[in-house]
Structures are given as structure tokens and as C-alpha cells.
Design a protein around this motif. Structure first.
Motif, PDB file in Angstrom:
ATOM      1  N   VAL A  90       0.588   5.918  12.958  1.00  0.00           N
ATOM      2  CA  VAL A  90       1.028   5.804  11.560  1.00  0.00           C
ATOM      3  C   VAL A  90      -0.088   6.233  10.616  1.00  0.00           C
ATOM      4  CG1 VAL A  90       1.811   4.198   9.797  1.00  0.00           C
ATOM      5  CG2 VAL A  90       2.698   4.001  12.112  1.00  0.00           C
ATOM      6  N   SER A  91      -1.311   5.819  10.902  1.00  0.00           N
ATOM      7  CA  SER A  91      -2.439   6.187  10.048  1.00  0.00           C
ATOM      8  C   SER A  91      -2.694   7.686  10.082  1.00  0.00           C
ATOM      9  CB  SER A  91      -3.706   5.442  10.491  1.00  0.00           C
ATOM     10  OG  SER A  91      -3.512   4.048  10.450  1.00  0.00           O
ATOM     11  N   HIS A  92      -2.525   8.280  11.262  1.00  0.00           N
ATOM     12  CA  HIS A  92      -2.747   9.718  11.388  1.00  0.00           C
ATOM     13  C   HIS A  92      -1.692  10.496  10.606  1.00  0.00           C
ATOM     14  CE1 HIS A  92      -4.191  13.435  13.101  1.00  0.00           C
ATOM     15  NE2 HIS A  92      -2.991  13.716  13.570  1.00  0.00           N
ATOM     16  N   ARG A 100       8.411  -6.146   1.520  1.00  0.00           N
ATOM     17  CA  ARG A 100       7.306  -6.578   0.668  1.00  0.00           C
ATOM     18  C   ARG A 100       6.275  -5.476   0.468  1.00  0.00           C
ATOM     19  NH1 ARG A 100       5.755 -12.070   3.640  1.00  0.00           N
ATOM     20  NH2 ARG A 100       6.584 -10.859   5.379  1.00  0.00           N
ATOM     21  N   ALA A 101       6.052  -4.675   1.513  1.00  0.00           N
ATOM     22  CA  ALA A 101       5.103  -3.573   1.382  1.00  0.00           C
ATOM     23  C   ALA A 101       5.603  -2.535   0.387  1.00  0.00           C
ATOM     24  CB  ALA A 101       4.858  -2.927   2.743  1.00  0.00           C
ATOM     25  N   ARG A 130       5.796   3.835   4.368  1.00  0.00           N
ATOM     26  CA  ARG A 130       6.052   3.584   5.794  1.00  0.00           C
ATOM     27  C   ARG A 130       4.857   2.909   6.451  1.00  0.00           C
ATOM     28  NH1 ARG A 130       5.090   6.940  10.352  1.00  0.00           N
ATOM     29  NH2 ARG A 130       6.337   6.327  12.157  1.00  0.00           N
ATOM     30  N   MET A 131       3.651   3.359   6.132  1.00  0.00           N
ATOM     31  CA  MET A 131       2.454   2.756   6.696  1.00  0.00           C
ATOM     32  C   MET A 131       2.313   1.309   6.231  1.00  0.00           C
ATOM     33  SD  MET A 131      -1.516   4.053   6.477  1.00  0.00           S
ATOM     34  CE  MET A 131      -1.643   3.692   4.725  1.00  0.00           C
ATOM     35  N   GLY A 132       2.575   1.060   4.945  1.00  0.00           N
ATOM     36  CA  GLY A 132       2.504  -0.304   4.434  1.00  0.00           C
ATOM     37  C   GLY A 132       3.508  -1.220   5.114  1.00  0.00           C
ATOM     38  N   ARG A 133       4.728  -0.728   5.309  1.00  0.00           N
ATOM     39  CA  ARG A 133       5.740  -1.530   6.002  1.00  0.00           C
ATOM     40  C   ARG A 133       5.283  -1.861   7.418  1.00  0.00           C
ATOM     41  NH1 ARG A 133      11.498  -0.567   4.384  1.00  0.00           N
ATOM     42  NH2 ARG A 133      11.499   0.295   2.290  1.00  0.00           N
ATOM     43  N   HIS A 134       4.727  -0.861   8.108  1.00  0.00           N
ATOM     44  CA  HIS A 134       4.311  -1.059   9.492  1.00  0.00           C
ATOM     45  C   HIS A 134       3.213  -2.128   9.572  1.00  0.00           C
ATOM     46  CE1 HIS A 134       3.583   0.135  13.692  1.00  0.00           C
ATOM     47  NE2 HIS A 134       2.307  -0.028  13.402  1.00  0.00           N
ATOM     48  N   PHE A 135       2.202  -2.013   8.715  1.00  0.00           N
ATOM     49  CA  PHE A 135       1.108  -2.983   8.754  1.00  0.00           C
ATOM     50  C   PHE A 135       1.591  -4.377   8.370  1.00  0.00           C
ATOM     51  CE2 PHE A 135      -2.240   0.518   7.922  1.00  0.00           C
ATOM     52  CZ  PHE A 135      -2.246   0.818   9.271  1.00  0.00           C
ATOM     53  N   MET A 136       2.476  -4.456   7.354  1.00  0.00           N
ATOM     54  CA  MET A 136       2.979  -5.758   6.941  1.00  0.00           C
ATOM     55  C   MET A 136       3.790  -6.411   8.056  1.00  0.00           C
ATOM     56  SD  MET A 136       3.065  -8.019   4.552  1.00  0.00           S
ATOM     57  CE  MET A 136       2.570  -7.163   3.061  1.00  0.00           C
ATOM     58  N   ASP A 137       4.641  -5.632   8.709  1.00  0.00           N
ATOM     59  CA  ASP A 137       5.431  -6.174   9.825  1.00  0.00           C
ATOM     60  C   ASP A 137       4.519  -6.621  10.965  1.00  0.00           C
ATOM     61  OD1 ASP A 137       7.755  -5.715   8.466  1.00  0.00           O
ATOM     62  OD2 ASP A 137       8.170  -3.792   9.431  1.00  0.00           O
ATOM     63  N   LEU A 138       3.484  -5.836  11.214  1.00  0.00           N
ATOM     64  CA  LEU A 138       2.559  -6.175  12.296  1.00  0.00           C
ATOM     65  C   LEU A 138       1.825  -7.485  11.998  1.00  0.00           C
ATOM     66  CD1 LEU A 138       1.327  -5.234  14.985  1.00  0.00           C
ATOM     67  CD2 LEU A 138      -0.404  -4.020  13.663  1.00  0.00           C
ATOM     68  N   GLN A 163       4.016  12.141   0.560  1.00  0.00           N
ATOM     69  CA  GLN A 163       2.866  11.259   0.751  1.00  0.00           C
ATOM     70  C   GLN A 163       3.202   9.830   0.354  1.00  0.00           C
ATOM     71  OE1 GLN A 163      -0.297  11.563  -2.016  1.00  0.00           O
ATOM     72  NE2 GLN A 163      -1.903  11.031  -0.564  1.00  0.00           N
ATOM     73  N   PHE A 164       3.944   9.636  -0.753  1.00  0.00           N
ATOM     74  CA  PHE A 164       4.362   8.292  -1.158  1.00  0.00           C
ATOM     75  C   PHE A 164       5.234   7.662  -0.078  1.00  0.00           C
ATOM     76  CE2 PHE A 164       3.686   9.412  -5.805  1.00  0.00           C
ATOM     77  CZ  PHE A 164       2.615   8.553  -5.933  1.00  0.00           C
TER      78      PHE A 164
END
Length: 603
Positions: A246-248, A135-136, A216-224, A210-211
């Protein structure tokens, strides 16, 4: 419900031309530019008109300098030059604002059309493909990657035209005055685009990285967020270290892109300053008598002519400098194109049908459903995308005949092929072998639109009124038709209790719905759609006994003059059906008629 079908490759629905090695992102971006209408041309026209006004501005500045410093003229004789200078400054400011507005409007129109096309493609590719995407990732494509095209269409693309037109226009003005000054400008101008090309190679690569990091960051936050309840139950909700890592990583990628953009701007300013300084040195030495060349008729170079050329020199390089400043927008847009083009196709806004559009175009009967008499599957096999040829198909070979008015229960363990059969009928997967036919006519892309209604286990409730949610199935339905559908779905009492009736808001912040109410809302939509075939996937799953009884009563009414196919493991639904089909390993292992009995919950 109305729908269009997906391409043959469900897992990777890439258009052949968009995924081939010969695919050029720049050409794809140019096809999108057609959606900008006349706004890009207006932006370019404003810039060219501003350049013409610049000539008047440069003349007025040179005339004032010549009159004050050399000829010692009075203010009364210089007022025409002062008036021209004031008018040109005002007019150039207004043209600059209009150019910026036109570029923004062009970008808005293009991005809006592209988002609409993306959402349309998601619907065409169907739920199988959408569910296989994170979804992310889908949100990143629809929002961030489309948004990254703004700089390309608002700034870079118009600037590519201006970077060629404006310098040529100014050279045409400078050369008749002094060929040496024109030669200096012509020789130093290519330094800027050469450097831009070198920077662009690295910028596109870093923008794509960067995309990927953003995805990857969006997937991580969505899964979390999705699994937060489970993480909290197991005492693992504190995951600050992973989020920080992930943010770094994303921050580092972003800073690399920005560092490259700032570096390119600095170098472009350096080359521009050196080129202008070289022109100024020539003009200065010419006045000192050391470089007596450059004029056409050996006449001495006047201060007014020299100042006129010097005022034009920065504007000569300005389009090239702006092109360099916005060059990172081109890199971002090309990186986004590599990911978006395989989904929307190489010509997303083309009115001419492409080979892939032939597969995904809605049938002609989309507005006039075909009555179902006989639906037949003859040795039908279905293979999922990427499945090896020597492995058993996901469904089939399967031979089956369904006649109008039948109520059929389809059972089988997980992986038996039940969902694949429904997706085949809906057109979300294609027949690999065999033939699917309706009323004796072969079908290549599932049932014609409007012939079937699908009711799943999860009901989508949109943020809107109850009437809005019901009219998804029939947009032109009257209030009386909506109320009749609610009554058939056993929701009349609930509807009467709502504070605003059909105008009651649902969804986020609106009237809450229980699981049974949401399921019966789906059935109300099925009544409204009034398709001859209804496909139901576990219609009573996860419901309590009372809610299940109400859903069964609604299903009885739904099946009175329609054909029902129920995917179910619940024995309570079998009395509704006249026939039982059991699948195992994608094959038919049982097909028998059931004795007619009264289902539990029958009123």
C-alpha cells in the motif's frame, strides 16, 4: 441536545449543484476565497507595487552601465543611481516578504473556515452518515484535502491576477521605447499559458488519483490498527508485506505528480530562456546595424534603453513562470474540490439560504425547547438512502402515540427498526410516508432542537476537565448545577474522590473511567440538558450487576418528570417502564401496559 438535521439522502448527502455534471471546481474554489478577507488583495497590491519599484531598479542598472561603459562618468555623478538601486532592492525584498505573509494569512483563514464548515456538516448529517464513512476518509478530508488548498490560495490564485496585470504594465513601458521589443514579448508570452493548460489536464487527474491512493492507505492503516488485537490473537499481526504494498502504491502516485510538476517547471524555464534570448539577439543585431527597425522616431537605440528593456524582460516572464510553477497547486485544489464540495455545498460560506440549507437549518425553537404533551406517529414509514421502492421500508408503516411522562420500553430483535425510530425522532432520517407530529403540529425534520436528549451505549469522553465534559450539555451551567447532576447520576462519591474535583482532567492521559462511570456521566449530561424527552439506547449494555444497579437508580430519577424511551433487551429495565412496545420487521407487533413494580437496584 442541540442539533441540526441531515439532508434527505443520508448515505450520499450530495448537494444537487455540487454533484451535477455542470459543477465547476474553479467556481467553488472562488466562493471559498471570500473567507480570505482583504489579505489576497494585499498580496496582489504588494506584487504590483514591487513591479513599479522594479522600473526604478531597471533604470538605475541601465543608468550605471551607460555612465560607466559609454560616458565614463565619475562615481560622484552616479551616486543618485546607486542610491536608487540600493533602495529599490531593499524595498522589493520587503514587499516580497509582505506579499508572502499576506498570501499565507489568506490561505490560513480560508482553510480554517472550511474545516469548521466540514465539521459542522458532519454534525448536520448525523451519526448514521458518519458511521457509514471510514474514519480514515473523514480524517483525510478534514486534514489532507483541506491542507492541499494552501498552495492554491497562497500562491496560484494571486498569481493568476498578477500574470495578467504585470506583463501588461511592463508592455505599456516597453512599447513606447521600442515597438519591436514589445512585439517580441507579446508574441512569446502566450507560449507559457498554453503549455500550462496542457500540463494541467494531466496534473488534475494524477492529483485526484493521489488523493484516492492516500485515502486507501489511510483506510488500510486504520483498519490494521483497529483490528490489531484480533490479528495478534490469531497470529496474523505481521502484515508487513501488505503495508509495504500500500505504501509503495502511494509513493508511486506521489512521484508521478512530482515528476509532472518538475517537468512543467523545466519546460517553462526553457520557453522563457528562448524568449529572452530572442529579445537579446534582436537588440544585439540592432546595435550591429543589421536590424534597423523597432524605434518610433528612427533615433538610434542607446545602451541604457537596451539594458533597461533587457532587465525588464525576465520580470515580464516571471509572473507567467511562477504561475506555471504553482499550476500543480490548482490541480490539487480542483481534485480536492470534487470530493469536498458535495459535502459542504456549492456555496459553503454564503449567507443566503440554499434549498438544501432549508432542510438542514436548525429550528427556530433551538434555544427554547417545546414542552412535550403528545408525540404522534401516523402511518409513518422510513426508507434508507438507496433503498429500492419495491422493498419493505426500514420502519413502518407505524402508528404510535406517546404522551408526556410515559416511560416506554422498545424491544425487538436486531433489524426490527428500533434504532431507525430513534434516528427519526432525532431528525437524522426523514419520513418517507405518513406524518410525525408534536402537540398536534406536524414535523418535517424530527423533534425541535432541545426537545430530546439522547444517551447511547458509548459515552464520548473528550480530552478536558470533568466540568468541560459536563458542560457539553449545558455550557452556561454553574459548578453547583454540575455537582447536582453528578449526584443525581450516582457519581457524587466518585466526584468526591477525584484529586481536583470538577477540574480533574479526563480523556487521554487523564482520570480513567470505568464502563459504568462513563455511562452515568452520560446520564449526568442528560440531567443537565433537562429535555422533556430522553431517548436511551441500551443504557445498561455490557455492565456488571453493581454498575447496572447504579444506572437503574439514576434512570429512575431521570424519569420522574420526563418522558423516557428505552431501547433494551434487558428484562431488568422493564420494571422502570409503564409500557412495552415491540417492533418486528419495522412494524408494531405489541403495545401493552406493564404492571408497576420496583426495579432491581431501587434505593
Amino acid at each position: 441536545m442541540s442539533r441540526t438535521t441531515a439532508s434527505s439522502d443520508v448515505a450520499s448527502p450530495l448537494h444537487a449543484d455540487a454533484s451535477s455534471p455542470e459543477f465547476v471546481p474553479r467556481r467553488w474554489l472562488e466562493t471559498l476565497a471570500r473567507a480570505g478577507g482583504h489579505w489576497p488583495n494585499i498580496a496582489i497590491g504588494c506584487a504590483l507595487l514591487s513591479t513599479l519599484v522594479l522600473l526604478a531598479q531597471a533604470w538605475s542598472i541601465a543608468r550605471l552601465a551607460q555612465g560607466v561603459a559609454i560616458e565614463r562618468e565619475s562615481l560622484m555623478t552616479l551616486w543618485p543611481a546607486i542610491a536608487v538601486l540600493a533602495a529599490s532592492l531593499s524595498l522589493r525584498g520587503a514587499l516580497g516578504g509582505l506579499r508572502s505573509y499576506a498570501g499565507t494569512r489568506a490561505s490560513q483563514q480560508i482553510r480554517r473556515r472550511l474545516r469548521e464548515r466540514l465539521l459542522q456538516r458532519f454534525a448536520e448529517l448525523g451519526p448514521l452518515w458518519v458511521h457509514r464513512q471510514h474514519r480514515a476518509s473523514l480524517a483525510n478530508r478534514v486534514w489532507d484535502q483541506v491542507e492541499s488548498l494552501h498552495g492554491y490560495y497562497a500562491d496560484f490564485r494571486p498569481q493568476t491576477r498578477l500574470a495578467g496585470l504585470i506583463p501588461l504594465l511592463l508592455l505599456a513601458v516597453v512599447f513606447p521605447l521600442n515597438w519591436a521589443a514589445g512585439l517580441i514579448l507579446a508574441i512569446t508570452a502566450p507560449l507559457v499559458p498554453i503549455f500550462m493548460i496542457l500540463v494541467g489536464i494531466a496534473a488534475r487527474k494524477r492529483s485526484r488519483e493521489q488523493f484516492q491512493e492516500m485515502d486507501r492507505m489511510g483506510r488500510h492503516f486504520m483498519d490494521l490498527l483497529t483490528g490489531l488485537k484480533t490479528l495478534k490473537l490469531f497470529g496474523s499481526a505481521r502484515r508487513g508485506a501488505q503495508v509495504e504494498a500500500v505504501s509503495h502504491a502511494f509513493r508511486k502516485r506521489t512521484m508521478r505528480v512530482l515528476r509532472l510538476a518538475f517537468l512543467s517547471s523545466t519546460v517553462l524555464e526553457f520557453f522563457t530562456a528562448v524568449s529572452i534570448a530572442l529579445l537579446a539577439v534582436y537588440l544585439g543585431f540592432h546595435f550591429l546595424g543589421h536590424l534597423q527597425f523597432g524605434t518610433w522616431d528612427e533615433a538610434p537605440l542607446t545602451l541604457q534603453t537596451a539594458l533597461f528593456i533587457l532587465v525588464l524582460a525576465p520580470e515580464f516572464y516571471q509572473p507567467l513562470r511562477e504561475l506555471g510553477v504553482h499550476y500543480h497547486a490548482k490541480a490539487e485544489a480542483e481534485a480536492a474540490a470534487l470530493d469536498l464540495a458535495p459535502i459542504v455545498g456549492a456555496t459553503p460560506f454564503s449567507r443566503q439560504q440554499t434549498p438544501d440549507d432549508v432542510n438542514t437549518a436548525p429550528p427556530r425553537s433551538a434555544t427554547r425547547p417545546i414542552a412535550l404533551s403528545t408525540l404522534r406517529l401516523q402511518d409513518v414509514s422510513v426508507r434508507h438512502a438507496g433503498q429500492l421502492p419495491d422493498t419493505p421500508p426500514a420502519l413502518g408503516p407505524l402508528s404510535l402515540q406517546i404522551t408526556a411522562g410515559e416511560r416506554i420500553a422498545i424491544t425487538g430483535c436486531s433489524g426490527a427498526g428500533k434504532s431507525t425510530l430513534l434516528n427519526l425522532l432525532l431528525g437524522f432520517v426523514e419520513v418517507a410516508d405518513g406524518m410525525l407530529s408534536l402537540n398536534g403540529h406536524p414535523l418535517t425534520q424530527g423533534l425541535p432542537a432541545g426537545t430530546a436528549t439522547w444517551v447511547g451505549q458509548e459515552t464520548v469522553v473528550l480530552s478536558g476537565t470533568l466540568a468541560d465534559n459536563l458542560r457539553l450539555a449545558k455550557p452556561q451551567a454553574s459548578d453547583d448545577e454540575l455537582e447536582a447532576a453528578l449526584a443525581k447520576a450516582d457519581l457524587a462519591t466518585w466526584h468526591a474522590s477525584l484529586p481536583h474535583g470538577l477540574a480533574t482532567p479526563l480523556g487521554e492521559g487523564g482520570q480513567p473511567l470505568s464502563g459504568g462511570q462513563a455511562r452515568r456521566l452520560s446520564l449526568a449530561r442528560a440531567f443537565l440538558h433537562d429535555a422533556p424527552l430522553v431517548l436511551l439506547d441500551e443504557p445498561t449494555a455490557s455492565l456488571d450487576a453493581e454498575s447496572e444497579a447504579r444506572v437503574i437508580r439514576a434512570l429512575q430519577r431521570l424519569g420522574e418528570d420526563r418522558t423516557l424511551l428505552l431501547l433494551t433487551h434487558r428484562p431488568e429495565l422493564l420494571p422502570l417502564c409503564q409500557r412495552l412496545i415491540r417492533l418486528e420487521g419495522g412494524r408494531l407487533v405489541e403495545d401493552r401496559h406493564l404492571q408497576a413494580t420496583s426495579p432491581r437496584g431501587d434505593a
